[in-house]
Design an enzyme around this catalytic site. Structure first.
Site, PDB file in Angstrom:
ATOM      1  N   GLU A  75       0.830  -1.203   0.000  1.00 44.26           N
ATOM      2  CA  GLU A  75       0.000   0.000   0.000  1.00 44.26           C
ATOM      3  C   GLU A  75       0.868   1.258   0.000  1.00 44.26           C
ATOM      4  OE1 GLU A  75      -4.124  -0.870   2.213  1.00 44.26           O
ATOM      5  OE2 GLU A  75      -2.371  -1.307   3.472  1.00 44.26           O
ATOM      6  N   GLU A 104      -4.066  -9.271   3.530  1.00 45.06           N
ATOM      7  CA  GLU A 104      -4.833  -8.909   4.725  1.00 45.06           C
ATOM      8  C   GLU A 104      -6.033  -9.811   4.975  1.00 45.06           C
ATOM      9  OE1 GLU A 104      -2.532  -5.106   4.028  1.00 45.06           O
ATOM     10  OE2 GLU A 104      -3.226  -6.831   2.891  1.00 45.06           O
TER      11      GLU A 104
END
Length: 264
Positions: free
Chosen positions: A121, A141
């Site tokens: 990210e 995630e």
């Protein structure tokens, strides 16, 4: 600030001319983003956007990984102490990824090693990405109960929805070669050439008119999802058309010399 400085969080800051190099230096933790490291990164990014001396940023990491994401060991220790966990966009401090995206100075990510979870990210929030061949990129995630809040929003804007959802929902990694094919990576070079290539790109950016560069980044970032007619009328950032640098740039071009930018 001049020279090099290392913070207790593991962030190393170095200014090379008009380029600021931010190095994640926690190789024993695969450069995991502790709360302290995030705070220092935010502080440096905000500082770089204020003064005008920094015209480009290179973000890199020491060791075999660029960044393994948030520091899960730190999160678990806080859980064990019974501390309340706050979601990324519900914290007193600014979101690191949001700050990276909004920094008016262009940021080049030098991915010499794996960039996963929050590390991916972080790279995704940067403007350009240079990567070594065969490194792993991805958002695992869903396999550990986290949310990939930034990636869930940004990744479908950068690559086809089906590919983005496969990465998000399954959580498997892709390679830098895959990312280059989808347009997420600008260059793939040998591992030892990643940082020099990123520095070259940043240097070329820093050599251009700083007001023009800031205007272009802010317009591109804020206008990408607007209808064309609104984006064309989007008046954000400093105005290069009314600047001294615009007159200097034209004069230097006609006189066949290097321009001397003043940032005004």
């Amino acid at each position: 600030m001049s020279g090099s400085q290392r913070y207790e969080s593991g962030l190393v800051v170095e200014n090379r001319g008009h380029v600021r190099v931010l190095t994640l230096d926690r190789p024993e933790r695969r450069n995991a983003l502790s709360s302290g490291l995030q705070a220092d990164l935010v502080d440096q990014l905000l500082d770089a956007g204020e003064g005008g001396e920094v015209r480009a940023i290179v973000l890199t990491g020491n060791g075999p990984a660029f960044c393994a994401g948030f520091d899960l060991k730190e999160i678990r220790e806080r859980d064990q102490r019974g501390e309340r966990f706050r979601p990324p966009m519900n914290r007193p401090g600014r979101s690191l990824f949001e700050v990276v995206t909004e920094t008016p100075v262009p940021i080049v990510a030098a991915l010499q090693g794996h960039a996963v979870a929050g590390g991916f990210e972080l790279a995704l929030a940067c403007d350009l990405r240079v990567a070594a061949p065969g490194i792993k990129l991805g958002l695992p995630e869903a396999t550990i109960g986290m949310g990939a809040n930034f990636g869930s929003v940004v990744l479908p804007k950068r690559i086809p929805m089906g590919i983005a959802l496969e990465m998000l929902l399954i959580g498997e990694y892709v390679t830098s070669e895959d990312a280059e094919r989808w347009g997420l990576v600008n260059r793939i070079v040998d591992a030892d050439a990643v940082l020099p290539t990123a520095m070259e790109l940043a240097g070329r950016i820093a050599g251009n008119a700083p007001i023009s560069v800031r205007r272009m980044k802010e317009t591109a970032v804020k206008g990408v999802d607007l209808p064309l007619w609104q984006a064309l009328r989007l008046d954000v950032g400093p105005n290069p058309y009314l600047s001294e640098d615009r007159r200097e740039g034209i004069a230097a071009y006609l006189e066949k010399r290097r321009p001397e930018w003043r940032g005004r």
